[in-house]
Motif scaffolding. Sequence first.
Motif, PDB file in Angstrom:
ATOM      1  N   LEU A 123       5.161  -1.602   9.946  1.00 35.42           N
ATOM      2  CA  LEU A 123       4.847  -0.334  10.204  1.00 35.42           C
ATOM      3  C   LEU A 123       6.077   0.504  10.966  1.00 35.42           C
ATOM      4  O   LEU A 123       6.368   1.663  10.532  1.00 35.42           O
ATOM      5  N   THR A 124       6.884   0.015  11.642  1.00 34.50           N
ATOM      6  CA  THR A 124       7.794   0.716  12.479  1.00 34.50           C
ATOM      7  C   THR A 124       9.036   0.776  11.494  1.00 34.50           C
ATOM      8  O   THR A 124       9.664   1.971  11.416  1.00 34.50           O
ATOM      9  N   THR A 125       9.167  -0.080  10.377  1.00 34.66           N
ATOM     10  CA  THR A 125      10.296   0.222   9.371  1.00 34.66           C
ATOM     11  C   THR A 125       9.752   1.418   8.544  1.00 34.66           C
ATOM     12  O   THR A 125      10.640   2.150   8.220  1.00 34.66           O
ATOM     13  N   LEU A 126       8.528   1.447   8.174  1.00 34.92           N
ATOM     14  CA  LEU A 126       8.152   2.487   7.363  1.00 34.92           C
ATOM     15  C   LEU A 126       8.191   3.868   7.929  1.00 34.92           C
ATOM     16  O   LEU A 126       8.484   4.770   7.190  1.00 34.92           O
ATOM     17  N   ILE A 127       8.012   3.626   9.213  1.00 39.50           N
ATOM     18  CA  ILE A 127       7.922   4.986   9.761  1.00 39.50           C
ATOM     19  C   ILE A 127       9.548   5.711   9.828  1.00 39.50           C
ATOM     20  O   ILE A 127       9.538   6.819   9.811  1.00 39.50           O
ATOM     21  N   ASP A 128      10.440   4.748   9.753  1.00 40.11           N
ATOM     22  CA  ASP A 128      11.897   5.225   9.586  1.00 40.11           C
ATOM     23  C   ASP A 128      12.268   5.756   8.277  1.00 40.11           C
ATOM     24  O   ASP A 128      13.362   6.073   7.953  1.00 40.11           O
ATOM     25  N   LEU A 129      11.436   5.399   7.264  1.00 40.50           N
ATOM     26  CA  LEU A 129      11.837   5.565   5.909  1.00 40.50           C
ATOM     27  C   LEU A 129      12.399   7.037   5.521  1.00 40.50           C
ATOM     28  O   LEU A 129      13.288   7.338   4.904  1.00 40.50           O
ATOM     29  N   PRO A 130      11.505   8.096   5.852  1.00 39.63           N
ATOM     30  CA  PRO A 130      12.026   9.437   5.689  1.00 39.63           C
ATOM     31  C   PRO A 130      13.591   9.860   6.246  1.00 39.63           C
ATOM     32  O   PRO A 130      14.602  10.779   5.619  1.00 39.63           O
ATOM     33  N   PHE A 131      13.918   8.865   7.278  1.00 38.23           N
ATOM     34  CA  PHE A 131      15.292   9.195   7.939  1.00 38.23           C
ATOM     35  C   PHE A 131      16.327   8.487   6.703  1.00 38.23           C
ATOM     36  O   PHE A 131      17.567   8.966   6.676  1.00 38.23           O
ATOM     37  N   PHE A 176       5.990  14.511   4.481  1.00 36.79           N
ATOM     38  CA  PHE A 176       6.904  13.353   4.278  1.00 36.79           C
ATOM     39  C   PHE A 176       8.165  13.259   5.171  1.00 36.79           C
ATOM     40  O   PHE A 176       8.470  12.473   5.807  1.00 36.79           O
ATOM     41  N   VAL A 177       8.599  14.469   5.092  1.00 33.28           N
ATOM     42  CA  VAL A 177       9.950  14.578   5.482  1.00 33.28           C
ATOM     43  C   VAL A 177       9.999  14.887   7.318  1.00 33.28           C
ATOM     44  O   VAL A 177      11.081  14.704   7.861  1.00 33.28           O
ATOM     45  N   THR A 178       9.001  14.991   7.838  1.00 36.82           N
ATOM     46  CA  THR A 178       8.566  15.276   9.186  1.00 36.82           C
ATOM     47  C   THR A 178       7.689  14.357   9.828  1.00 36.82           C
ATOM     48  O   THR A 178       7.835  14.532  11.207  1.00 36.82           O
ATOM     49  N   PHE A 179       7.283  13.394   9.204  1.00 38.18           N
ATOM     50  CA  PHE A 179       6.423  12.481  10.060  1.00 38.18           C
ATOM     51  C   PHE A 179       6.976  11.677  11.011  1.00 38.18           C
ATOM     52  O   PHE A 179       6.235  11.085  11.859  1.00 38.18           O
ATOM     53  N   PRO A 180       8.108  11.172  10.827  1.00 37.56           N
ATOM     54  CA  PRO A 180       8.752  10.265  11.731  1.00 37.56           C
ATOM     55  C   PRO A 180       8.868  10.824  13.220  1.00 37.56           C
ATOM     56  O   PRO A 180       8.972   9.958  14.263  1.00 37.56           O
ATOM     57  N   PHE A 181       9.083  12.195  13.484  1.00 34.20           N
ATOM     58  CA  PHE A 181       9.435  12.818  14.629  1.00 34.20           C
ATOM     59  C   PHE A 181       8.449  12.649  15.740  1.00 34.20           C
ATOM     60  O   PHE A 181       9.133  12.246  17.046  1.00 34.20           O
ATOM     61  N   VAL A 182       7.372  12.700  15.814  1.00 34.82           N
ATOM     62  CA  VAL A 182       6.280  12.489  16.663  1.00 34.82           C
ATOM     63  C   VAL A 182       6.359  11.102  17.090  1.00 34.82           C
ATOM     64  O   VAL A 182       6.273  10.730  18.467  1.00 34.82           O
ATOM     65  N   ALA A 183       6.152  10.240  16.265  1.00 33.61           N
ATOM     66  CA  ALA A 183       6.158   8.777  16.541  1.00 33.61           C
ATOM     67  C   ALA A 183       7.319   8.477  17.121  1.00 33.61           C
ATOM     68  O   ALA A 183       7.317   7.469  18.132  1.00 33.61           O
ATOM     69  N   ARG A 184       8.423   8.705  16.451  1.00 30.61           N
ATOM     70  CA  ARG A 184       9.597   8.047  17.151  1.00 30.61           C
ATOM     71  C   ARG A 184       9.991   8.613  18.632  1.00 30.61           C
ATOM     72  O   ARG A 184      10.818   7.985  19.370  1.00 30.61           O
ATOM     73  N   GLU A 185       9.456   9.674  19.224  1.00 27.04           N
ATOM     74  CA  GLU A 185       9.582  10.142  20.170  1.00 27.04           C
ATOM     75  C   GLU A 185       8.762   9.478  21.203  1.00 27.04           C
ATOM     76  O   GLU A 185       8.874   9.219  22.398  1.00 27.04           O
TER      77      GLU A 185
END
Length: 349
Positions: A123-131, A176-185
């Motif tokens: 799950l952590t890896t998939l969150i970084d996928l759009p980056f 898709f391109v913006t969903f990692p920002f909140v989780a990663r903070e």
Amino acid sequence: MSRRAANEVNGVNNAVAVAPRAPLNVARRPDPVTEPPVVRWILTGVALLFLALFLVVPLVAVFYQALNKGLGFYLESLADPDALSAIKLTVITAAIAVPLNLVFGLAASWCIAKFEFRGKALLTTLIDLPFSVSPVISGLIYVLMFGAQGWFGPWLQDHNIQIIFAVPGIVMATIFVTFPFVARELIPLMQAQGNDEEEAAHVLGASGWQIFRRVTLPNVKWGLLYGVILCNARAMGEFGAVSVVSGHIRGQTDTMPLHVEILYNEYNFSAAFAVASVLALLALVTLGLKLLAERHMSAELSAARDVPAYAGPVTPPANATHATHATHATRATQTTHASQQHPLKQGEL
């Protein structure tokens, strides 16, 4: 030697032994981390020159070109129907994508930081996928899935549902391109804070929703705001993925970045820079809010790392006379610690 002479000699020896020694003139070694002033000035100058050439000068050029033909032409360019449609579509897209990413970011970060489960690393890896995936590629994926020749294209056409070259496709690509920002903070912030406060609230009888609403959420509010600010800035400024799925239908599926490209390709430079200045103003406001949220989030991280662990109740003394007083002191210490560590109290449950 007489007894009197022996005492005088011993006194002199004691005085010499007690007398302070003269300080030694030892040369201090220079700090290996501190660079010479000349090196620091050169590095600072290079950094300022880089910022001036690649940030300040382009930003000033945007506003200069936007107001080159006067304030009247600037306001007229922003009042153009196509420009208003692009601004409206950009705001709508951000208004849909940011709240959805906020909910996903909260849920994902809470699961990753507070629980242990199988598939956590995936799950952590998939969150970084759009980056790691180009925005153009992500837009192309939606075209291959929902386009006329895509996997679901025939079914969508039979039910008169259009996703590609329409608002739904733009919203999906932006999400898709913006969903990692909140989780990663939020993930590192929640991991630094630990689970002590949630466990204390659970011991006091709080439900899961009460723990989340009154313990977890207040502790991450500034990190959450920081992620939302970055997510909103990326949603409004996204170009690559939106360009693939929008179709560039003027007045219908053009966002602000796409409208700037159209005006620039038509050699309408002043109008293009007028719309671009709105995005530049948004970037400046985002930067100010980002600095504010970053300052508060750093303070919360420092506070979370500096809070000493609770050592437990005080051991009662062996004297039976003081046993009662020690018991009362222990209970008072436990109550004070619990009330200071989290906002829940037994009377509020």
